[in-house]
Scaffold this motif. Sequence first.
Motif, PDB file in Angstrom:
ATOM      1  N   ASP A  78      19.775  34.750  77.339  1.00 42.25           N
ATOM      2  CA  ASP A  78      18.705  35.737  77.484  1.00 42.25           C
ATOM      3  C   ASP A  78      18.189  36.245  76.143  1.00 42.25           C
ATOM      4  OD1 ASP A  78      18.897  36.022  80.453  1.00 42.25           O
ATOM      5  OD2 ASP A  78      20.906  36.752  79.943  1.00 42.25           O
ATOM      6  N   GLY A  79      19.072  36.358  75.153  1.00 45.08           N
ATOM      7  CA  GLY A  79      18.669  36.953  73.887  1.00 45.08           C
ATOM      8  C   GLY A  79      19.455  36.396  72.725  1.00 45.08           C
ATOM      9  N   ALA A  80      18.944  36.680  71.530  1.00 43.35           N
ATOM     10  CA  ALA A  80      19.590  36.227  70.304  1.00 43.35           C
ATOM     11  C   ALA A  80      19.606  37.356  69.291  1.00 43.35           C
ATOM     12  CB  ALA A  80      18.849  35.022  69.715  1.00 43.35           C
ATOM     13  N   VAL A  81      20.738  37.521  68.637  1.00 47.78           N
ATOM     14  CA  VAL A  81      20.839  38.402  67.473  1.00 47.78           C
ATOM     15  C   VAL A  81      20.812  37.506  66.243  1.00 47.78           C
ATOM     16  CG1 VAL A  81      22.273  40.012  66.178  1.00 47.78           C
ATOM     17  CG2 VAL A  81      22.126  40.203  68.664  1.00 47.78           C
ATOM     18  N   THR A  82      19.849  37.740  65.360  1.00 52.85           N
ATOM     19  CA  THR A  82      19.751  36.939  64.141  1.00 52.85           C
ATOM     20  C   THR A  82      20.382  37.697  62.984  1.00 52.85           C
ATOM     21  OG1 THR A  82      17.537  37.812  63.601  1.00 52.85           O
ATOM     22  CG2 THR A  82      17.651  35.807  64.947  1.00 52.85           C
ATOM     23  N   ILE A  83      21.148  36.964  62.193  1.00 56.05           N
ATOM     24  CA  ILE A  83      21.873  37.581  61.088  1.00 56.05           C
ATOM     25  C   ILE A  83      21.905  36.583  59.937  1.00 56.05           C
ATOM     26  CG2 ILE A  83      24.112  36.814  62.000  1.00 56.05           C
ATOM     27  CD1 ILE A  83      25.278  39.512  60.996  1.00 56.05           C
ATOM     28  N   ASP A  84      21.821  37.063  58.721  1.00 56.42           N
ATOM     29  CA  ASP A  84      21.767  36.177  57.566  1.00 56.42           C
ATOM     30  C   ASP A  84      23.138  35.566  57.271  1.00 56.42           C
ATOM     31  OD1 ASP A  84      19.112  36.743  57.359  1.00 56.42           O
ATOM     32  OD2 ASP A  84      19.262  37.926  55.511  1.00 56.42           O
ATOM     33  N   ALA A  85      23.106  34.370  56.663  1.00 57.54           N
ATOM     34  CA  ALA A  85      24.326  33.609  56.409  1.00 57.54           C
ATOM     35  C   ALA A  85      25.034  33.998  55.125  1.00 57.54           C
ATOM     36  CB  ALA A  85      23.996  32.115  56.374  1.00 57.54           C
ATOM     37  N   ASP A  86      24.421  34.866  54.317  1.00 57.90           N
ATOM     38  CA  ASP A  86      24.998  35.161  53.004  1.00 57.90           C
ATOM     39  C   ASP A  86      25.900  36.390  52.990  1.00 57.90           C
ATOM     40  OD1 ASP A  86      23.130  37.149  53.330  1.00 57.90           O
ATOM     41  OD2 ASP A  86      21.939  36.642  51.562  1.00 57.90           O
ATOM     42  N   GLY A  87      26.112  37.004  54.150  1.00 56.16           N
ATOM     43  CA  GLY A  87      27.031  38.129  54.236  1.00 56.16           C
ATOM     44  C   GLY A  87      26.428  39.479  53.927  1.00 56.16           C
ATOM     45  N   GLN A  88      25.097  39.590  53.851  1.00 52.63           N
ATOM     46  CA  GLN A  88      24.508  40.883  53.499  1.00 52.63           C
ATOM     47  C   GLN A  88      24.313  41.808  54.693  1.00 52.63           C
ATOM     48  OE1 GLN A  88      20.153  41.397  52.710  1.00 52.63           O
ATOM     49  NE2 GLN A  88      20.191  39.177  52.418  1.00 52.63           N
ATOM     50  N   HIS A  89      24.574  41.308  55.904  1.00 53.60           N
ATOM     51  CA  HIS A  89      24.505  42.149  57.098  1.00 53.60           C
ATOM     52  C   HIS A  89      25.903  42.367  57.651  1.00 53.60           C
ATOM     53  CE1 HIS A  89      20.262  40.262  57.583  1.00 53.60           C
ATOM     54  NE2 HIS A  89      20.206  41.374  56.870  1.00 53.60           N
ATOM     55  N   ASP A  90      26.109  43.512  58.265  1.00 56.10           N
ATOM     56  CA  ASP A  90      27.419  43.887  58.799  1.00 56.10           C
ATOM     57  C   ASP A  90      27.491  43.524  60.281  1.00 56.10           C
ATOM     58  OD1 ASP A  90      29.799  44.994  59.550  1.00 56.10           O
ATOM     59  OD2 ASP A  90      29.318  47.045  58.939  1.00 56.10           O
ATOM     60  N   PRO A  91      28.270  42.507  60.661  1.00 58.36           N
ATOM     61  CA  PRO A  91      28.350  42.111  62.074  1.00 58.36           C
ATOM     62  C   PRO A  91      28.810  43.231  62.997  1.00 58.36           C
ATOM     63  CG  PRO A  91      29.328  40.429  60.663  1.00 58.36           C
ATOM     64  CD  PRO A  91      29.078  41.631  59.792  1.00 58.36           C
ATOM     65  N   ALA A  92      29.545  44.203  62.477  1.00 63.24           N
ATOM     66  CA  ALA A  92      30.028  45.302  63.313  1.00 63.24           C
ATOM     67  C   ALA A  92      28.887  46.137  63.869  1.00 63.24           C
ATOM     68  CB  ALA A  92      30.987  46.183  62.524  1.00 63.24           C
ATOM     69  N   GLU A  93      27.666  45.964  63.339  1.00 65.57           N
ATOM     70  CA  GLU A  93      26.506  46.701  63.845  1.00 65.57           C
ATOM     71  C   GLU A  93      25.801  45.979  64.992  1.00 65.57           C
ATOM     72  OE1 GLU A  93      25.258  49.116  59.778  1.00 65.57           O
ATOM     73  OE2 GLU A  93      24.445  47.109  60.088  1.00 65.57           O
ATOM     74  N   ILE A  94      26.252  44.783  65.342  1.00 59.43           N
ATOM     75  CA  ILE A  94      25.615  44.034  66.433  1.00 59.43           C
ATOM     76  C   ILE A  94      25.566  44.835  67.734  1.00 59.43           C
ATOM     77  CG2 ILE A  94      25.917  42.022  67.947  1.00 59.43           C
ATOM     78  CD1 ILE A  94      26.700  40.412  65.452  1.00 59.43           C
ATOM     79  N   PRO A  95      26.612  45.592  68.114  1.00 61.75           N
ATOM     80  CA  PRO A  95      26.524  46.371  69.358  1.00 61.75           C
ATOM     81  C   PRO A  95      25.341  47.343  69.397  1.00 61.75           C
ATOM     82  CG  PRO A  95      28.802  46.198  68.675  1.00 61.75           C
ATOM     83  CD  PRO A  95      27.981  45.635  67.556  1.00 61.75           C
ATOM     84  N   LEU A  96      24.863  47.811  68.247  1.00 60.16           N
ATOM     85  CA  LEU A  96      23.687  48.678  68.228  1.00 60.16           C
ATOM     86  C   LEU A  96      22.460  47.930  68.755  1.00 60.16           C
ATOM     87  CD1 LEU A  96      24.096  50.300  64.676  1.00 60.16           C
ATOM     88  CD2 LEU A  96      24.671  51.330  66.896  1.00 60.16           C
ATOM     89  N   PHE A  97      22.330  46.680  68.370  1.00 60.17           N
ATOM     90  CA  PHE A  97      21.202  45.864  68.820  1.00 60.17           C
ATOM     91  C   PHE A  97      21.313  45.567  70.317  1.00 60.17           C
ATOM     92  CE2 PHE A  97      21.449  45.203  64.310  1.00 60.17           C
ATOM     93  CZ  PHE A  97      20.135  45.052  63.893  1.00 60.17           C
ATOM     94  N   ILE A  98      22.504  45.250  70.756  1.00 59.45           N
ATOM     95  CA  ILE A  98      22.700  44.935  72.169  1.00 59.45           C
ATOM     96  C   ILE A  98      22.428  46.154  73.037  1.00 59.45           C
ATOM     97  CG2 ILE A  98      24.405  44.222  73.888  1.00 59.45           C
ATOM     98  CD1 ILE A  98      25.654  42.446  71.715  1.00 59.45           C
ATOM     99  N   ALA A  99      22.864  47.329  72.585  1.00 59.94           N
ATOM    100  CA  ALA A  99      22.601  48.559  73.347  1.00 59.94           C
ATOM    101  C   ALA A  99      21.112  48.820  73.451  1.00 59.94           C
ATOM    102  CB  ALA A  99      23.313  49.740  72.681  1.00 59.94           C
ATOM    103  N   ALA A 100      20.372  48.598  72.358  1.00 63.30           N
ATOM    104  CA  ALA A 100      18.913  48.781  72.403  1.00 63.30           C
ATOM    105  C   ALA A 100      18.262  47.743  73.304  1.00 63.30           C
ATOM    106  CB  ALA A 100      18.340  48.705  70.988  1.00 63.30           C
ATOM    107  N   ALA A 101      18.752  46.510  73.262  1.00 60.17           N
ATOM    108  CA  ALA A 101      18.203  45.461  74.124  1.00 60.17           C
ATOM    109  C   ALA A 101      18.387  45.814  75.593  1.00 60.17           C
ATOM    110  CB  ALA A 101      18.879  44.131  73.816  1.00 60.17           C
ATOM    111  N   GLU A 102      19.501  46.429  75.918  1.00 56.88           N
ATOM    112  CA  GLU A 102      19.765  46.816  77.308  1.00 56.88           C
ATOM    113  C   GLU A 102      18.840  47.927  77.781  1.00 56.88           C
ATOM    114  OE1 GLU A 102      23.928  47.634  77.004  1.00 56.88           O
ATOM    115  OE2 GLU A 102      24.508  45.552  77.456  1.00 56.88           O
ATOM    116  N   GLN A 103      18.159  48.599  76.847  1.00 58.41           N
ATOM    117  CA  GLN A 103      17.162  49.598  77.215  1.00 58.41           C
ATOM    118  C   GLN A 103      15.789  48.976  77.471  1.00 58.41           C
ATOM    119  OE1 GLN A 103      17.112  52.941  74.438  1.00 58.41           O
ATOM    120  NE2 GLN A 103      19.285  52.630  74.011  1.00 58.41           N
ATOM    121  N   GLY A 104      15.681  47.655  77.321  1.00 54.87           N
ATOM    122  CA  GLY A 104      14.450  46.970  77.681  1.00 54.87           C
ATOM    123  C   GLY A 104      13.561  46.549  76.525  1.00 54.87           C
ATOM    124  N   TYR A 105      14.052  46.659  75.295  1.00 54.01           N
ATOM    125  CA  TYR A 105      13.229  46.233  74.157  1.00 54.01           C
ATOM    126  C   TYR A 105      13.179  44.710  74.068  1.00 54.01           C
ATOM    127  CZ  TYR A 105      13.108  51.026  72.446  1.00 54.01           C
ATOM    128  OH  TYR A 105      12.886  52.373  72.330  1.00 54.01           O
TER     129      TYR A 105
END
Length: 222
Positions: A78-105
């Motif tokens: 249903d959806g994809a979270v995109t994250i950079d391969a060089d380590g500059q994003h924190d994977p622990a923040e992925i649940p924030l995106f999923i929670a927003a997606a569940e609100q219909g964004y």
Amino acid sequence: MKIAAVIPAFNEEHNIAAVVEGVRPFVTATVVIDDGSADNTAGAARAAGAIVLCHESNVGKGAALKTGFRYLIDSGYDGAVTIDADGQHDPAEIPLFIAAAEQGYDMVIGNRMSNVSTMPFIRRFANHASSFLISLFLGQNVRDSQNGFRYYKLTSVLSLPLKANKYDLETEVIFKEGRAGYRIGWVPTRTIYRAEARSKINSLTDTLRFVGVLVRYGLFRW
């Protein structure tokens, strides 16, 4: 929802395993698109547990994202979270995106601009300028136009005629999702800047592509 991570990667054999291992607890699957790497990026990603799709040559981040999106929708996601391969994003923040997606964004973009203390000045200036211009042309408040840490609802993003294949795809998709009436949300994120990391953005050609997107979709709405 069935959500996977999509990680475009080019010559990231030293970073990709840690990124894959970081995202796996938060998503159903992790897909790495090796965009024509000359090193062992694909092998390192596969060993870390990722599904690996390979481009024969380096065609660009935008093309890699589209490859990942098409693979996922064909696989029933249903959806994809995109994250950079060089380590500059924190994977622990992925649940924030999923929670927003569940609100219909339809798209959720990470917003780094509430805390820019660690962001280099030139990046801060470029991001403020580009986000201001996109906001002006789109008629919506775009808070962080250059962050590749995002969630995409697959049926929405793949309904759009996306033409760009490089970094400019991430600007094109903001214009096209916004004008199509899709809901765009924002979540606070941080960016991890490492001294040894080197940006793969070409300051001349990628800036020209960005200007082209602004003209094409901002001024003339092609």
